[in-house]
Motif scaffolding. Structure first.
Motif, PDB file in Angstrom:
ATOM      1  N   GLY A 104       0.796  -1.219   0.000  1.00  0.00           N
ATOM      2  CA  GLY A 104       0.000   0.000   0.000  1.00  0.00           C
ATOM      3  C   GLY A 104       0.827   1.267   0.000  1.00  0.00           C
ATOM      4  N   VAL A 105       2.081   1.185  -0.427  1.00  0.00           N
ATOM      5  CA  VAL A 105       2.958   2.366  -0.453  1.00  0.00           C
ATOM      6  C   VAL A 105       2.869   3.052  -1.808  1.00  0.00           C
ATOM      7  CG1 VAL A 105       5.328   3.164  -0.215  1.00  0.00           C
ATOM      8  CG2 VAL A 105       4.484   1.313   1.255  1.00  0.00           C
ATOM      9  N   ASP A 106       3.135   2.300  -2.900  1.00  0.00           N
ATOM     10  CA  ASP A 106       3.037   2.819  -4.260  1.00  0.00           C
ATOM     11  C   ASP A 106       1.843   2.140  -4.912  1.00  0.00           C
ATOM     12  OD1 ASP A 106       3.281   3.560  -6.909  1.00  0.00           O
ATOM     13  OD2 ASP A 106       5.448   3.239  -7.007  1.00  0.00           O
ATOM     14  N   LEU A 107       0.665   2.731  -4.773  1.00  0.00           N
ATOM     15  CA  LEU A 107      -0.550   2.078  -5.233  1.00  0.00           C
ATOM     16  C   LEU A 107      -0.545   1.837  -6.733  1.00  0.00           C
ATOM     17  CD1 LEU A 107      -1.582   2.512  -2.379  1.00  0.00           C
ATOM     18  CD2 LEU A 107      -3.752   3.310  -3.326  1.00  0.00           C
ATOM     19  N   ASP A 108      -0.069   2.793  -7.510  1.00  0.00           N
ATOM     20  CA  ASP A 108      -0.086   2.635  -8.968  1.00  0.00           C
ATOM     21  C   ASP A 108       0.731   1.422  -9.385  1.00  0.00           C
ATOM     22  OD1 ASP A 108      -1.669   4.874  -9.228  1.00  0.00           O
ATOM     23  OD2 ASP A 108       0.017   6.238  -9.559  1.00  0.00           O
ATOM     24  N   ALA A 109       1.946   1.290  -8.837  1.00  0.00           N
ATOM     25  CA  ALA A 109       2.808   0.171  -9.219  1.00  0.00           C
ATOM     26  C   ALA A 109       2.247  -1.153  -8.721  1.00  0.00           C
ATOM     27  CB  ALA A 109       4.218   0.397  -8.675  1.00  0.00           C
ATOM     28  N   GLU A 110       1.743  -1.186  -7.514  1.00  0.00           N
ATOM     29  CA  GLU A 110       1.229  -2.443  -6.967  1.00  0.00           C
ATOM     30  C   GLU A 110       0.003  -2.910  -7.738  1.00  0.00           C
ATOM     31  OE1 GLU A 110       1.009  -2.812  -2.702  1.00  0.00           O
ATOM     32  OE2 GLU A 110       2.498  -1.233  -2.426  1.00  0.00           O
ATOM     33  N   VAL A 111      -0.903  -1.999  -8.069  1.00  0.00           N
ATOM     34  CA  VAL A 111      -2.087  -2.371  -8.841  1.00  0.00           C
ATOM     35  C   VAL A 111      -1.677  -2.886 -10.213  1.00  0.00           C
ATOM     36  CG1 VAL A 111      -4.138  -1.470  -9.972  1.00  0.00           C
ATOM     37  CG2 VAL A 111      -3.649  -0.843  -7.604  1.00  0.00           C
ATOM     38  N   ARG A 112      -0.701  -2.229 -10.853  1.00  0.00           N
ATOM     39  CA  ARG A 112      -0.262  -2.660 -12.188  1.00  0.00           C
ATOM     40  C   ARG A 112       0.306  -4.076 -12.162  1.00  0.00           C
ATOM     41  NH1 ARG A 112       4.625  -2.651 -14.334  1.00  0.00           N
ATOM     42  NH2 ARG A 112       5.455  -1.317 -12.676  1.00  0.00           N
ATOM     43  N   LEU A 113       1.159  -4.390 -11.189  1.00  0.00           N
ATOM     44  CA  LEU A 113       1.760  -5.719 -11.126  1.00  0.00           C
ATOM     45  C   LEU A 113       0.718  -6.801 -10.860  1.00  0.00           C
ATOM     46  CD1 LEU A 113       4.394  -4.123 -11.188  1.00  0.00           C
ATOM     47  CD2 LEU A 113       5.227  -5.514  -9.297  1.00  0.00           C
ATOM     48  N   VAL A 114      -0.192  -6.530  -9.952  1.00  0.00           N
ATOM     49  CA  VAL A 114      -1.198  -7.538  -9.621  1.00  0.00           C
ATOM     50  C   VAL A 114      -2.125  -7.778 -10.806  1.00  0.00           C
ATOM     51  CG1 VAL A 114      -3.171  -8.062  -8.132  1.00  0.00           C
ATOM     52  CG2 VAL A 114      -1.105  -7.068  -7.159  1.00  0.00           C
ATOM     53  N   THR A 115      -2.602  -6.740 -11.431  1.00  0.00           N
ATOM     54  CA  THR A 115      -3.542  -6.913 -12.541  1.00  0.00           C
ATOM     55  C   THR A 115      -2.863  -7.571 -13.743  1.00  0.00           C
ATOM     56  OG1 THR A 115      -3.094  -4.617 -13.220  1.00  0.00           O
ATOM     57  CG2 THR A 115      -5.015  -5.010 -11.828  1.00  0.00           C
ATOM     58  N   GLU A 116      -1.605  -7.244 -14.031  1.00  0.00           N
ATOM     59  CA  GLU A 116      -0.893  -7.907 -15.129  1.00  0.00           C
ATOM     60  C   GLU A 116      -0.752  -9.401 -14.861  1.00  0.00           C
ATOM     61  OE1 GLU A 116       2.834  -6.043 -15.906  1.00  0.00           O
ATOM     62  OE2 GLU A 116       1.948  -4.183 -16.675  1.00  0.00           O
ATOM     63  N   ALA A 117      -0.456  -9.760 -13.622  1.00  0.00           N
ATOM     64  CA  ALA A 117      -0.316 -11.182 -13.282  1.00  0.00           C
ATOM     65  C   ALA A 117      -1.658 -11.899 -13.415  1.00  0.00           C
ATOM     66  CB  ALA A 117       0.236 -11.327 -11.877  1.00  0.00           C
ATOM     67  N   CYS A 118      -2.744 -11.265 -12.975  1.00  0.00           N
ATOM     68  CA  CYS A 118      -4.053 -11.909 -13.025  1.00  0.00           C
ATOM     69  C   CYS A 118      -4.560 -12.085 -14.460  1.00  0.00           C
ATOM     70  CB  CYS A 118      -5.070 -11.093 -12.232  1.00  0.00           C
ATOM     71  SG  CYS A 118      -4.772 -11.061 -10.439  1.00  0.00           S
ATOM     72  N   ARG A 119      -4.052 -11.284 -15.390  1.00  0.00           N
ATOM     73  CA  ARG A 119      -4.506 -11.381 -16.782  1.00  0.00           C
ATOM     74  C   ARG A 119      -3.725 -12.408 -17.596  1.00  0.00           C
ATOM     75  NH1 ARG A 119      -5.330  -5.459 -16.427  1.00  0.00           N
ATOM     76  NH2 ARG A 119      -3.231  -5.121 -17.261  1.00  0.00           N
ATOM     77  N   VAL A 120      -2.712 -13.053 -17.008  1.00  0.00           N
ATOM     78  CA  VAL A 120      -1.943 -14.076 -17.726  1.00  0.00           C
ATOM     79  C   VAL A 120      -2.848 -15.282 -17.964  1.00  0.00           C
ATOM     80  CG1 VAL A 120      -0.022 -15.698 -17.545  1.00  0.00           C
ATOM     81  CG2 VAL A 120       0.281 -13.315 -16.851  1.00  0.00           C
ATOM     82  N   PRO A 121      -2.989 -15.741 -19.211  1.00  0.00           N
ATOM     83  CA  PRO A 121      -3.857 -16.902 -19.484  1.00  0.00           C
ATOM     84  C   PRO A 121      -3.394 -18.135 -18.699  1.00  0.00           C
ATOM     85  CG  PRO A 121      -3.270 -15.772 -21.525  1.00  0.00           C
ATOM     86  CD  PRO A 121      -2.427 -15.164 -20.451  1.00  0.00           C
TER      87      PRO A 121
END
Length: 891
Positions: free
Chosen positions: A91-108
């Motif tokens: 919860g420190v760098d919200l933009d970066a953390e959200v980007r990494l999590v969402t990219e991982a979740c979108r991997v087929p």
């Protein structure tokens, strides 16, 4: 509610540096071959604003973005393994953390993502500890991934941890909860997983989400015994877990013994637990909320009892078997017919948790998050409240004597919408009905407030309903869930059991308007509930857990054994020591004083209180065999026999002692027996309660308990049974262990200091208990400190104080042996000469466990098919120095 974890067993993968394999394929082959029952891996993808690969040194296994994660998915899939993901949020760098999590979740091919947390210095989460930040983070993650992608929450469910991570902000956005059951670390290597599973399921059940426990295999504080892993898995299945994960794979965490235990776990354990009833067209699942529930051959309170189902058990019943008989609702399961609740809904014995239907508490969660919609009939103004207490009970009726609805318990900062006329004043409190049940807003007389009114502009309307009526919520958002004819929305008290005569086995404590009520919160991991306000009282099978709250009458207290005790229904629990140094419960109502006309010294005055304990003096048999006569005198008729270690309770009456035929005789419940010869040459009975310095000889433990890692009790220990002959217990201590052992682990250097713990005089050195032994003399007692390292140079007759250092625990035997001899003829239990507080500290620090007779690491008293005596710390015989063999070895 079905999940992607149903009937699955997963390994948690921390990172490439944590495993021995050199590439993904080798890792997948090893897991598939070593644990064929494992369905897949939970891969750590990111930590805060960094991909996990940035923290590792092995590129072949590093996850540095979607491309490398896709390689993991393909390689695992070719070996028949599923890919699940997990990450740590800061919860420190919200933009970066959200980007990494969402990219991982979108991997087929990725099937789920578990969100875990890292605490900042000081114990807060999300940098500032702000719930708004948590809400923004989860909302952005959910918005950036597919609507049906499975998110889970990985958390520590103990104490304040759920509140610290703002669980109520996450719960509406995730589909499963994954409590960390790291029982071996949580319990310091001294407990199994059952208590931690109970705490997690009890805390998280109210959120209405499937639970997928994460179990421990990593070696902290030492290697987890394989049988612990198997029992933890079985316990999780029995409580209704959807699936399981194991933290973690790699190195010592997945040694061969661990792998063997994992191979024994049935991933379909939840389905297997169901039995035949689940195979039918309709079935329902219940969790037992009574302390113990009788299963009967037929529905009805007078039918034959087939067995008992303990608290917390999951039972599956035939969906079309619902029957009402003798004032109860009954269901048929594999165990027999089980009562769910009373027909009048006054008491609930089982709570329905049938999958695919929202459990009790879900409606309450919804009602907190938004105001109700779709009100039928005339519009009623709504009021909104916020919970001020750390835990606020929900009751079936607006009365202190009514049932707790335990799974619907409210937490601090929860918000409730209620109808402005849904209130009553009863038992000195103002109550509000909020769909699931009743909760108190304030105590009318004291000003004590539990709910904060967030809508003061909305006035209370005149309450037109009867004070104890069950309101029918007219709002969809407020309506408590029920399903079909069973109407099993309520949750009852845990300590109720249907008796043979149809009456409840445990009565409730009636609280009227004239008796104030106090509330306490448990401040220790587990707090015993005892049958009597005394450390010698029998412990209840269940215990109070940290942060649980209880409500008691202000006069339901007793000062006993140096502690302040309170009666709260199931039994008695300690609030604090009388000297104020030790506190086990926090008083949440300090403004309500204890009643001076209450239970002081008279616990039997309370409704439902156990009978008073036996205070008659204890006489213990010293002779191997002691005849019982029908009259005092050697020539009288023998009517029976007593054995060494038998305890007689005899009223303190001088008329019961008679001199005859050169002996002193005692009249007891079975007849007359000789106490001793009048010339003092032989002694057969000892009055334990007349011993000098009983409970006061030892002022402190000889070794600080914080520095002690293990112990062996006095008397009938399993170690004495297994290895007593090797250590000469048979020759001088009748085959029993003759003292208390205070031990430490081998890596502790230097060994902990050993203190005298009492006041006396030095009496030189003895020969036994090498390498070194020091003795202290106090009146008729010789106190032996054996196996000392660096012994103190104390001349004979030198004064000894509790702080006198006798030496240290030395580095070959790694313990000291404390022994107390009486008149140099008998060996007594050192616990008898400690204060109740010291005994309590010792027993709580070193609880007894169940284990095999050949298990060296399990501390227990010995019990066999032919031996069932001396099975608790204070229930041990006086040992005759050099006497004949007794105990299980001699039986």
């Amino acid at each position: 509610m079905s999940t992607v974890f149903d009937e699955r067993l997963l390994w948690v993968h921390l990172g490439g540096d944590s495993v021995l394999e050199t590439d993904i394929a080798a890792l997948a082959e090893r897991i598939r071959g070593a644990t064929p029952n494992v369905s897949g891996l939970l891969l750590k993808t990111s930590h805060g604003a960094d991909w996990q690969g940035a923290r590792e040194s092995r590129p072949a296994l590093a996850i540095t973005g979607p491309a490398t994660l896709q390689r993991w998915v393909r390689t695992l899939g070719r070996r028949g393994l599923e890919t699940h993901l997990w990450c740590v949020l800061r919860g420190v760098d919200l933009d970066a953390e959200v980007r990494l999590v969402t990219e991982a979740c979108r991997v087929p091919g990725a099937r789920s993502m578990l969100l875990a947390f890292e605490a900042e210095p000081g114990g807060s989460y999300f940098s500032t500890g702000d719930a708004t930040r948590a809400r923004e983070l989860i909302a952005r993650i959910r918005a950036g991934i597919a609507p049906d992608f499975h998110l889970g929450l990985n958390l520590d469910a103990r104490g304040r941890h759920p509140a610290n991570i703002h669980l109520r902000e996450w719960a509406p956005w995730v589909q499963s909860l994954h409590p960390m059951i790291f029982h071996y670390e949580f319990g310091g290597g001294r407990s199994g997983a059952d208590a931690w599973l109970d705490q997690a399921f009890g805390t998280l059940e109210r959120y209405g989400l499937p639970l997928v426990p994460m179990l421990q295999t990593y070696p902290r504080p030492g290697p987890v015994p394989p049988e612990h892993i198997a029992r933890a898995a079985a316990g999780a299945w029995s409580k209704g877990a959807s699936g399981l994960s194991l933290f973690r794979y790699g190195g010592d965490c997945s040694s061969e013994s661990v792998l063997q235990a994992v191979r024994g776990i049935d991933p379909q354990g939840a389905r297997v637990q169901v039995g035949a009833t689940r195979e039918g067209p309709r079935w329902r699942r219940f969790r037992v909320s009574a302390a113990s529930l009788r299963a009967r051959r037929l529905p009805g309170r007078r039918s034959t009892v087939l067995g008992r189902v303990p608290y917390g058990s999951m039972v599956d019943v035939s969906g079309d078997s619902r029957t009402e008989m003798d004032g109860y609702v009954w269901w048929r399961g594999p165990q027999g017919w089980l009562p769910q609740r009373r027909s009048d809904r006054r008491h609930t014995l089982m709570v329905e948790v049938t999958p695919a239907t929202p459990p009790q508490g879900q409606a309450l969660l919804v009602s907190r998050l938004r105001p109700p919609q779709g009100v039928d009939g005339p519009e009623t103004p709504l009021k909104r409240f916020r919970v001020l207490a750390d835990g606020l009970s929900v009751r079936s009726q607006a009365a202190l004597r009514s049932d707790y609805l335990r799974t619907a318990r409210l937490q601090r900062d929860d918000e409730l919408w209620v109808e402005a006329d849904a209130w009553v004043e009863q038992d000195g409190f103002r109550w509000w009905f909020h769909g699931t049940g009743w909760s108190a807003e304030l105590a009318a007389g004291s000003g004590l407030r539990f709910l904060e009114d967030l809508t003061p502009a909305v006035q209370r309307l005149r309450a037109s309903r009867p004070p104890l009526a069950q309101f029918s919520a007219r709002s969809a958002g407020l309506r408590a869930w029920s399903d079909g004819p069973s109407d099993s929305a309520g949750v009852g008290v845990e300590d109720l059991e249907v008796g043979e005569d149809g009456a409840e086995d445990i009565e409730e404590v009636e609280v009227g308007e004239e008796t104030p009520v106090k509330r306490f919160r448990v401040g220790v991991p587990r707090l015993a509930i005892r049958s009597h306000p005394s450390l010698s009282g029998t412990k209840n099978e269940t215990r109070l857990l940290r942060d649980e709250t209880i409500e008691v009458r202000a006069d339901a207290w007793v000062e006993e054994d140096d502690y302040l005790w309170w009666l709260h229904g199931p039994g008695w629990s300690v609030e604090r020591g009388l000297e104020g140094e030790v506190r086990f419960m926090e008083d949440l109502t300090p403004e309500i004083e204890r009643s001076v006309d209450g239970a002081r010294g008279r616990p039997e005055d309370f409704p439902g209180a156990p009978p008073p304990r036996d205070t008659r003096p204890r006489w213990q048999v010293l002779a191997l065999s002691l005849p019982v006569h029908d009259a005092p005198g050697a020539k009288s008729v023998r009517s029976g026999r007593l054995e060494q270690g038998d305890v007689l309770r005899v009223p303190d009456d001088p008329a019961r002692l008679v001199e005859a035929d050169d002996y002193l005789w005692l009249r007891h419940g079975e007849g007359w027996s000789a106490v001793r010869r009048l010339d003092g040459r032989a002694e057969f009975l000892l009055n334990l309660d007349s011993l000098p310095l009983l409970g006061t000889l030892l002022r402190r433990h000889p070794v600080d308990l914080a520095d002690t890692n293990w112990a062996q009790y006095f008397g009938n220990t399993s170690f004495a049974w297994r290895r007593g002959r090797e250590y000469s217990y048979h020759r001088y201590a009748q085959g029993l262990h003759s003292g208390l052992d205070y031990g430490c682990y081998k890596h502790v250097r230097p060994g902990p200091r050993v203190f005298a713990g009492l006041e006396g005089v030095s009496d030189g050195r003895g020969n036994k208990y090498g390498p070194n032994r020091l003795d202290v003399r106090v009146g008729p007692y010789r106190i032996i400190y054996g196996h000392l390292g660096s012994p103190a140079n104390l001349p004979r007759e030198a004064p000894v104080s509790p702080r006198t250092q006798m030496g240290r625990i030395e580095d070959t035997l790694f313990h000291i042996h404390l022994e107390i001899r009486y008149k140099d003829s008998y060996i007594l239990n050192p616990l008898l000469f400690m204060s109740s507080r010291m005994v309590h500290e010792f027993v709580e620090r070193f609880p007894l466990r169940v284990g095999r007779a050949d298990d060296t690491h399990v501390m227990r008293f010995m019990q066999t098919e032919t031996w069932d005596r001396w099975l608790s710390p204070l229930d041990q015989p006086v040992i005759r120095l050099g006497g004949e063999l007794i105990g299980p070895t001699a039986s």
